[in-house]
Design an enzyme around this catalytic site. Structure first.
Site, mmCIF file in Angstrom:
data_model
loop_
_atom_site.group_PDB
_atom_site.id
_atom_site.type_symbol
_atom_site.label_atom_id
_atom_site.label_comp_id
_atom_site.label_asym_id
_atom_site.label_seq_id
_atom_site.Cartn_x
_atom_site.Cartn_y
_atom_site.Cartn_z
ATOM 1 N N LYS A 1 4.683 113.086 26.379
ATOM 2 C CA LYS A 1 3.464 111.744 26.628
ATOM 3 C C LYS A 1 3.810 110.789 26.048
ATOM 4 O O LYS A 1 3.568 109.597 26.932
ATOM 5 C CB LYS A 1 1.717 112.407 25.820
ATOM 6 C CG LYS A 1 1.566 113.773 26.593
ATOM 7 C CD LYS A 1 0.256 113.737 26.121
ATOM 8 C CE LYS A 1 -1.077 114.852 26.981
ATOM 9 N NZ LYS A 1 0.741 116.294 26.706
ATOM 10 N N LYS B 1 -1.181 107.960 7.257
ATOM 11 C CA LYS B 1 -1.330 105.594 7.464
ATOM 12 C C LYS B 1 -0.227 105.482 8.917
ATOM 13 O O LYS B 1 -0.659 104.670 9.719
ATOM 14 C CB LYS B 1 0.245 105.369 6.072
ATOM 15 C CG LYS B 1 1.511 105.748 6.905
ATOM 16 C CD LYS B 1 2.255 105.426 5.364
ATOM 17 C CE LYS B 1 3.817 105.331 5.421
ATOM 18 N NZ LYS B 1 4.342 104.660 4.671
ATOM 19 N N HIS C 1 2.605 123.916 37.187
ATOM 20 C CA HIS C 1 4.199 123.512 37.256
ATOM 21 C C HIS C 1 4.902 123.749 35.737
ATOM 22 O O HIS C 1 6.329 124.076 36.680
ATOM 23 C CB HIS C 1 3.841 122.437 37.950
ATOM 24 C CG HIS C 1 3.801 121.619 36.004
ATOM 25 N ND1 HIS C 1 2.729 120.661 35.867
ATOM 26 C CD2 HIS C 1 5.448 121.018 35.686
ATOM 27 C CE1 HIS C 1 3.089 120.137 34.592
ATOM 28 N NE2 HIS C 1 4.918 119.977 34.418
ATOM 29 N N HIS D 1 11.222 120.329 31.221
ATOM 30 C CA HIS D 1 9.730 120.884 31.723
ATOM 31 C C HIS D 1 9.635 120.680 32.825
ATOM 32 O O HIS D 1 8.305 121.202 33.437
ATOM 33 C CB HIS D 1 9.657 120.341 30.289
ATOM 34 C CG HIS D 1 9.444 118.912 30.511
ATOM 35 N ND1 HIS D 1 9.884 117.768 30.484
ATOM 36 C CD2 HIS D 1 7.916 118.242 30.610
ATOM 37 C CE1 HIS D 1 9.636 116.527 30.684
ATOM 38 N NE2 HIS D 1 8.287 116.811 30.922
ATOM 39 N N TYR E 1 6.223 109.693 29.121
ATOM 40 C CA TYR E 1 5.449 108.700 29.624
ATOM 41 C C TYR E 1 4.301 108.033 29.842
ATOM 42 O O TYR E 1 4.312 107.259 30.425
ATOM 43 C CB TYR E 1 4.887 110.255 30.935
ATOM 44 C CG TYR E 1 3.644 110.420 30.577
ATOM 45 C CD1 TYR E 1 2.482 110.190 30.966
ATOM 46 C CD2 TYR E 1 3.605 112.271 30.501
ATOM 47 C CE1 TYR E 1 1.811 111.011 30.591
ATOM 48 C CE2 TYR E 1 2.713 112.998 30.246
ATOM 49 C CZ TYR E 1 1.701 112.108 30.055
ATOM 50 O OH TYR E 1 0.489 112.477 29.823
ATOM 51 N N HIS F 1 -7.474 105.695 39.138
ATOM 52 C CA HIS F 1 -7.541 104.140 39.863
ATOM 53 C C HIS F 1 -7.764 104.824 41.274
ATOM 54 O O HIS F 1 -7.822 105.319 42.420
ATOM 55 C CB HIS F 1 -6.715 103.190 39.901
ATOM 56 C CG HIS F 1 -6.546 101.740 40.994
ATOM 57 N ND1 HIS F 1 -6.597 101.662 42.640
ATOM 58 C CD2 HIS F 1 -6.106 100.604 40.785
ATOM 59 C CE1 HIS F 1 -6.958 100.421 42.938
ATOM 60 N NE2 HIS F 1 -6.333 100.030 41.952
ATOM 61 N N LEU G 1 5.062 108.727 39.552
ATOM 62 C CA LEU G 1 2.700 108.884 39.716
ATOM 63 C C LEU G 1 2.310 108.993 40.413
ATOM 64 O O LEU G 1 1.002 108.830 41.375
ATOM 65 C CB LEU G 1 2.376 107.516 39.297
ATOM 66 C CG LEU G 1 3.120 106.912 37.088
ATOM 67 C CD1 LEU G 1 2.870 105.517 37.148
ATOM 68 C CD2 LEU G 1 2.809 107.806 36.807
#
Length: 495
Positions: free
Chosen positions: A242, A289, A149, A118, A245, A311, A37
């Site tokens: 995703k 569903k 990247h 990756h 992470y 943030h 992060l």
């Protein structure tokens, strides 16, 4: 021999021996020193997880989804054969498609390698390096090339094989053995040699395409297209990268995620789009569903963006780190494999030479601080300010009324530079409305340090009489229909 990992998110993970060999290389181990992060670690003390464990988790989920899709395809083939309502012609048509779409053991291994590697193209502080730093350097030197990247990951994987002959040999051996088992190869030795060479080259290109999420040539959009959606899904952005992470970041940040990725994977299957231009193209589909489970995924995503990724303090720290790296770029040579002959490259050029790029991790900050080069004084000062919590301040934010494009960014920034601060209320208000109308791209672009003075919020006007302000304009990307524009200032000490 396969090995078992105990992961904080997925529990027990078992990996193929080839994957273990890839993990035990210098090129992959560098991910231990790259924070997942970036600057968030300065805001959330528990967000200390790295790209290393995320890559292993993504590999695990990629393998799980690949096996699920193959098993479901086999079930669909059996159901199709038993279906008495369809004509024989229709059965033959769809059985042919299913056969073309079926994954081999080689395909699954390539998908696992793509999931594992990756992110090996990430630089210091993850996306800060290939987005903020990359764009800042391009803005400073227009001749420099902007890169992603994913492209560097492919180059780094190639470099990894070249510098680790045992890994390359194991890769070739595994691919060839699995191919011989799957189909009989007939011919003389020279034909076998050419076949082996083409096979290895084709599989390597396939892995690089899986990392990018799209085939290298349009003709590859066929019954096997769905495989490119496993690691990096460019169709709807729902992929195993995703899934890992989101779960890992929530765990590290102390946030809650209600998205159940294992249930989602269990409900996936391969379907054909039946388009007129490409009737054989396939995609990954999920049961209706799972609608509410998918809703939780996007709720988790917007929550992470609002609370962590964007943030205010995190963005201020990332801006300061970016400025520090830009200031150090011209004065901090990165050695290459040819360093004995005196060859070095700048940080901004390291993506072209993997022997230099593999040396770039979060430790670059410590290298700058330990340097005795006087030209790095400004960069050191910015880094020390981060440690002392003397950060850039956010003075306000406003929502733009229009989606922005890259075409007139330079024109808008020049206009902002000419406008500067205004003391009159009316001028401030008119300028703010003009900015809301004209600002055009929500990408990570910001102005040069100590060169531009910008006003957007009226609160800035009230502070101009008390202290001198250097402002930063940061235009954020679209986040689930939310457009945010923020102005950053550097608060100077009173004299």
């Amino acid at each position: 021999m396969s090995k078992i990992f105990n992961d904080s998110i997925h529990g027990t993970i078992t990996l193929h021996p080839l994957l273990i060999k890839i993990i035990d290389t210098r090129q992959f181990q560098r991910l231990r020193n790259i924070k997942q992060l970036g600057g968030c670690y300065f805001v959330y003390p528990s967000a200390s997880h790295n790209r290393f464990e995320h890559s292993i988790g993504t590999c695990f989920l990629a393998s799980k989804l690949a096996h699920q899709l193959r098993a479901r395809l086999e079930e669909d083939k059996m159901d199709l054969k038993k279906d008495k309502k369809l004509s024989n012609d229709m059965k033959e048509k769809y059985l042919k498609k299913f056969e073309e779409a079926t994954m081999t053991d080689n395909d699954i291994l390539c998908i696992e390698i793509a999931g594992l590697c990756h992110d090996i193209g990430h630089g210091p502080f993850s996306h800060l390096f290939d987005r903020l730093f990359n764009k800042a350097i391009h803005k400073k030197h227009k001749t420099t090339k902007e890169w992603e990247h994913e492209d560097v990951s492919g180059d780094m994987l190639e470099y990894l094989f070249e510098n680790n002959p045992d890994v390359k040999a194991e890769f070739e051996k595994t691919i060839i053995e699995k191919t011989i088992i799957e189909k009989t190869i007939i011919g003389d030795f020279e034909s076998y040699k050419n076949f082996k060479k083409d096979l290895i080259k084709g599989k390597f290109i396939f892995i690089k395409d899986l990392i990018k999420g799209k085939p290298s040539s349009p003709e590859k959009k066929n019954a096997r297209s769905y495989m490119y959606e496993i690691v990096a899904n460019k169709r709807n952005e729902i992929d195993v990268d995703k899934m890992d992470y989101f779960a890992r970041d929530c765990h590290g940040l102390g946030m809650k995620s209600n998205f159940d990725h294992l249930r989602f994977i269990s409900q996936c299957r391969v379907m054909f789009l039946e388009r007129s231009d490409n009737p054989d193209e396939s995609t990954i589909a999920v049961r209706d569903k799972e609608e509410y489970n998918l809703y939780e995924l996007f709720q988790t995503r917007i929550g992470l963006f609002r609370s962590a990724y964007y943030h205010r303090v995190n963005k201020a720290i990332e801006l300061m780190l970016t400025d520090a790296l830009v200031l150090a770029n011209d004065h901090l040579p990165i050695p290459t494999d040819k360093s004995l002959s005196g060859k070095t490259v700048k940080m901004s050029e390291a993506y072209q030479d993997m022997s230099a790029y593999e040396k770039l991790t979060d430790s670059i900050v410590d290298v700058i601080l330990m340097s005795t080069n006087e030209k790095l004084t400004e960069a050191k000062t910015l880094i020390k300010r981060i440690y002392k919590r003397q950060l850039y301040k956010c003075v306000g934010s406003t929502a733009t009324k229009q989606e922005l494009t890259n075409d007139n960014i330079d024109k808008i920034e020049e206009k902002l530079k000419r406008t500067g601060f205004r003391k009159k209320t009316s001028e401030c208000r008119n300028y703010r409305l003009t900015a809301e109308k004209d600002l055009t791209t929500l990408s990570n672009v910001y102005t040069s340090m100590k060169k531009t003075v910008i006003t957007i919020m009226n609160v800035i006007r009230e502070k101009t009489q008390r202290r001198r302000l250097c402002c930063y304009l940061l235009l954020f990307k679209k986040i689930s229909r939310l457009y945010i524009q923020q102005a950053w200032i550097e608060k100077r000490p009173k004299k």
